[in-house]
Design a protein around this motif. Sequence first.
Motif, PDB file in Angstrom:
ATOM      1  N   ASP A  79       0.729  -1.154  -0.049  1.00 41.15           N
ATOM      2  CA  ASP A  79      -0.028  -0.120  -0.040  1.00 41.15           C
ATOM      3  C   ASP A  79       0.849   1.135   0.104  1.00 41.15           C
ATOM      4  OD1 ASP A  79      -2.158   1.568   0.248  1.00 41.15           O
ATOM      5  OD2 ASP A  79      -2.191   1.489   2.510  1.00 41.15           O
ATOM      6  N   PRO A  80       0.744   1.999  -1.018  1.00 43.87           N
ATOM      7  CA  PRO A  80      -0.208   2.144  -2.071  1.00 43.87           C
ATOM      8  C   PRO A  80       0.373   1.533  -3.580  1.00 43.87           C
ATOM      9  CG  PRO A  80       1.054   4.220  -1.999  1.00 43.87           C
ATOM     10  CD  PRO A  80       1.681   3.189  -0.995  1.00 43.87           C
ATOM     11  N   ILE A  81       1.332   0.771  -3.414  1.00 37.86           N
ATOM     12  CA  ILE A  81       2.122   0.171  -4.601  1.00 37.86           C
ATOM     13  C   ILE A  81       1.012  -0.462  -5.639  1.00 37.86           C
ATOM     14  CG2 ILE A  81       4.133  -0.779  -5.723  1.00 37.86           C
ATOM     15  CD1 ILE A  81       5.810   0.607  -3.844  1.00 37.86           C
ATOM     16  N   LEU A  82       0.759  -1.695  -4.869  1.00 40.22           N
ATOM     17  CA  LEU A  82      -0.024  -2.748  -5.577  1.00 40.22           C
ATOM     18  C   LEU A  82      -1.246  -2.066  -6.248  1.00 40.22           C
ATOM     19  CD1 LEU A  82       0.150  -6.204  -4.210  1.00 40.22           C
ATOM     20  CD2 LEU A  82       1.880  -4.903  -5.282  1.00 40.22           C
ATOM     21  N   PRO A  83      -2.244  -1.441  -5.717  1.00 38.53           N
ATOM     22  CA  PRO A  83      -3.258  -0.724  -6.484  1.00 38.53           C
ATOM     23  C   PRO A  83      -2.930   0.000  -7.565  1.00 38.53           C
ATOM     24  CG  PRO A  83      -3.554  -0.478  -4.041  1.00 38.53           C
ATOM     25  CD  PRO A  83      -2.364  -0.954  -3.961  1.00 38.53           C
ATOM     26  N   ARG A  84      -1.938   0.604  -7.553  1.00 43.42           N
ATOM     27  CA  ARG A  84      -1.466   1.512  -8.486  1.00 43.42           C
ATOM     28  C   ARG A  84      -0.802   0.774  -9.704  1.00 43.42           C
ATOM     29  NH1 ARG A  84       1.349   6.496  -5.344  1.00 43.42           N
ATOM     30  NH2 ARG A  84      -0.617   6.838  -4.138  1.00 43.42           N
ATOM     31  N   LEU A  85      -0.171  -0.379  -9.135  1.00 41.62           N
ATOM     32  CA  LEU A  85       0.440  -1.116 -10.315  1.00 41.62           C
ATOM     33  C   LEU A  85      -0.847  -1.955 -11.132  1.00 41.62           C
ATOM     34  CD1 LEU A  85       3.499  -3.092  -8.805  1.00 41.62           C
ATOM     35  CD2 LEU A  85       3.564  -1.248 -10.388  1.00 41.62           C
ATOM     36  N   ALA A  86      -1.752  -2.350 -10.166  1.00 40.53           N
ATOM     37  CA  ALA A  86      -2.912  -2.918 -10.919  1.00 40.53           C
ATOM     38  C   ALA A  86      -3.661  -1.947 -11.667  1.00 40.53           C
ATOM     39  CB  ALA A  86      -3.914  -3.563  -9.880  1.00 40.53           C
ATOM     40  N   GLN A  87      -3.947  -0.684 -11.219  1.00 37.08           N
ATOM     41  CA  GLN A  87      -4.596   0.413 -12.251  1.00 37.08           C
ATOM     42  C   GLN A  87      -3.680   0.466 -13.655  1.00 37.08           C
ATOM     43  OE1 GLN A  87      -5.070   3.745  -9.611  1.00 37.08           O
ATOM     44  NE2 GLN A  87      -5.966   5.017 -11.363  1.00 37.08           N
ATOM     45  N   LEU A  88      -2.463   0.193 -13.792  1.00 32.33           N
ATOM     46  CA  LEU A  88      -1.937   0.372 -14.877  1.00 32.33           C
ATOM     47  C   LEU A  88      -1.727  -0.981 -15.505  1.00 32.33           C
ATOM     48  CD1 LEU A  88       1.400   2.363 -13.393  1.00 32.33           C
ATOM     49  CD2 LEU A  88      -0.461   3.396 -14.823  1.00 32.33           C
ATOM     50  N   GLY A  89      -2.229  -2.056 -14.981  1.00 34.03           N
ATOM     51  CA  GLY A  89      -2.500  -3.146 -15.694  1.00 34.03           C
ATOM     52  C   GLY A  89      -1.044  -4.050 -15.869  1.00 34.03           C
ATOM     53  N   ILE A  90      -0.140  -3.766 -14.955  1.00 27.47           N
ATOM     54  CA  ILE A  90       1.198  -4.312 -15.273  1.00 27.47           C
ATOM     55  C   ILE A  90       1.373  -5.582 -15.381  1.00 27.47           C
ATOM     56  CG2 ILE A  90       3.611  -3.945 -14.351  1.00 27.47           C
ATOM     57  CD1 ILE A  90       2.885  -1.175 -14.081  1.00 27.47           C
ATOM     58  N   PHE A  91       0.659  -6.164 -14.056  1.00 25.77           N
ATOM     59  CA  PHE A  91       0.678  -7.949 -13.925  1.00 25.77           C
ATOM     60  C   PHE A  91      -0.424  -8.506 -14.344  1.00 25.77           C
ATOM     61  CE2 PHE A  91       4.147  -6.361 -11.440  1.00 25.77           C
ATOM     62  CZ  PHE A  91       4.973  -7.094 -11.416  1.00 25.77           C
ATOM     63  N   ARG A  92      -1.280  -7.941 -15.361  1.00 29.57           N
ATOM     64  CA  ARG A  92      -2.597  -8.276 -15.915  1.00 29.57           C
ATOM     65  C   ARG A  92      -2.438  -9.781 -16.450  1.00 29.57           C
ATOM     66  NH1 ARG A  92      -3.315  -3.781 -19.412  1.00 29.57           N
ATOM     67  NH2 ARG A  92      -2.231  -4.697 -20.768  1.00 29.57           N
ATOM     68  N   ASN A  93      -1.269 -10.051 -17.264  1.00 34.29           N
ATOM     69  CA  ASN A  93      -1.135 -11.312 -17.908  1.00 34.29           C
ATOM     70  C   ASN A  93      -0.375 -12.079 -17.277  1.00 34.29           C
ATOM     71  OD1 ASN A  93      -3.086 -10.311 -19.934  1.00 34.29           O
ATOM     72  ND2 ASN A  93      -1.285  -9.246 -20.833  1.00 34.29           N
ATOM     73  N   THR A  94      -0.002 -11.927 -15.883  1.00 38.98           N
ATOM     74  CA  THR A  94       1.050 -13.146 -15.498  1.00 38.98           C
ATOM     75  C   THR A  94       0.347 -14.119 -14.741  1.00 38.98           C
ATOM     76  OG1 THR A  94       1.272 -11.894 -13.433  1.00 38.98           O
ATOM     77  CG2 THR A  94       2.872 -11.171 -15.192  1.00 38.98           C
ATOM     78  N   ALA A  95       1.161 -15.066 -14.333  1.00 40.20           N
ATOM     79  CA  ALA A  95       0.490 -16.455 -13.893  1.00 40.20           C
ATOM     80  C   ALA A  95      -0.278 -16.107 -12.741  1.00 40.20           C
ATOM     81  CB  ALA A  95       1.477 -17.124 -13.513  1.00 40.20           C
ATOM     82  N   HIS A  96       0.016 -15.085 -11.769  1.00 36.89           N
ATOM     83  CA  HIS A  96      -0.891 -15.003 -10.506  1.00 36.89           C
ATOM     84  C   HIS A  96      -1.781 -13.654 -10.535  1.00 36.89           C
ATOM     85  CE1 HIS A  96       2.049 -17.989  -9.176  1.00 36.89           C
ATOM     86  NE2 HIS A  96       1.122 -18.337  -8.788  1.00 36.89           N
ATOM     87  N   GLY A  97      -1.506 -12.850 -11.878  1.00 36.51           N
ATOM     88  CA  GLY A  97      -2.072 -11.590 -11.885  1.00 36.51           C
ATOM     89  C   GLY A  97      -1.692 -10.475 -11.073  1.00 36.51           C
ATOM     90  N   ALA A  98      -0.786 -10.895 -10.172  1.00 37.88           N
ATOM     91  CA  ALA A  98      -0.279  -9.743  -9.236  1.00 37.88           C
ATOM     92  C   ALA A  98       1.318 -10.384  -8.850  1.00 37.88           C
ATOM     93  CB  ALA A  98      -1.153  -9.756  -7.989  1.00 37.88           C
ATOM     94  N   PRO A  99       2.160  -9.146  -8.511  1.00 40.92           N
ATOM     95  CA  PRO A  99       3.318  -9.432  -7.851  1.00 40.92           C
ATOM     96  C   PRO A  99       3.113 -10.243  -6.718  1.00 40.92           C
ATOM     97  CG  PRO A  99       3.176  -7.251  -7.566  1.00 40.92           C
ATOM     98  CD  PRO A  99       1.751  -7.652  -8.379  1.00 40.92           C
ATOM     99  N   ASN A 100       3.916 -11.323  -6.322  1.00 41.09           N
ATOM    100  CA  ASN A 100       3.998 -12.139  -4.964  1.00 41.09           C
ATOM    101  C   ASN A 100       5.317 -12.127  -4.322  1.00 41.09           C
ATOM    102  OD1 ASN A 100       5.433 -13.632  -6.601  1.00 41.09           O
ATOM    103  ND2 ASN A 100       3.863 -15.441  -6.886  1.00 41.09           N
TER     104      ASN A 100
END
Length: 245
Positions: A79-100
Amino acid sequence: MPSPPPTPSTPLPLPTLPKTITYHPTFLTPTEQSTLLSSLPQTHWIPLSNRRLQAWPSPLTPTTSTLLTTTRLPPFLTDPILPRLAQLGIFRNTAHGAPNHVLVNEYAPGQGIMPHEDGPAYAGVVATVSLGGAVVLEIWGKGDGEGSADETSIVEGERKPLYRILQEPGSLLVTTGEAYTDYLHGIAAVEVDEDVNEASIANWHVLGDRGAYAGGRNVRGTRTSLTYRDVLRVRDGRRILGLRG
Ligand SMILES: O=C(O)CCC(=O)C(=O)O
Ligand SMILES: [Fe+2]
């Protein structure tokens, strides 16, 4: 009341770089940067020869690069990084759809990281948030004769990076696609980045504060980078330790 987050900027493709590298100059506010820096637990550092490192939520296993975890990323990294990365669609097409997974690197002036690739343990996307001092990231061809990125730039017998990217504090750099697979990246172990100018810096025209480098030099301060990744292999450590199920 926390101040409202800045609207994430539209990704800015870097004109002379592979299109799969994008630079966002103002991803975190100065207040968010200092809050994040002061939240890093000082007990979590792993000393290395030329920098120090934190691996969240834990280091990958050495043989199979698996993330064995029972925990999620801590709130100071989400917080606040993951919501901003999601808003930019950066991990949209990766295996888990978000950084882990997040690697935190801290470099004192004069420290760096050898040219390397991040490799197949991760989905081919890395999102790097920079804090503290600015630094020049160098992008190198692999020089292995395969594909388009093997061209190297030789000047007076010396191998030079193909591109130089200035990472300002509070910026986000996203590397994906061919830029992730076909090139190496590294940071020179110097106290001053020289030739910081329009001709030499690939993202010169999209910098947030070109005026800071008007003298053509970047005097290094301590820089901390947060590299967000999606590790492909994930196992629940509690199951493996026989504590669950
Ligand atoms: O600090 C950086 O910007 C680069 C770090 C890096 O390349 C890595 O952790 O793999
Ligand atoms: Fe890397």
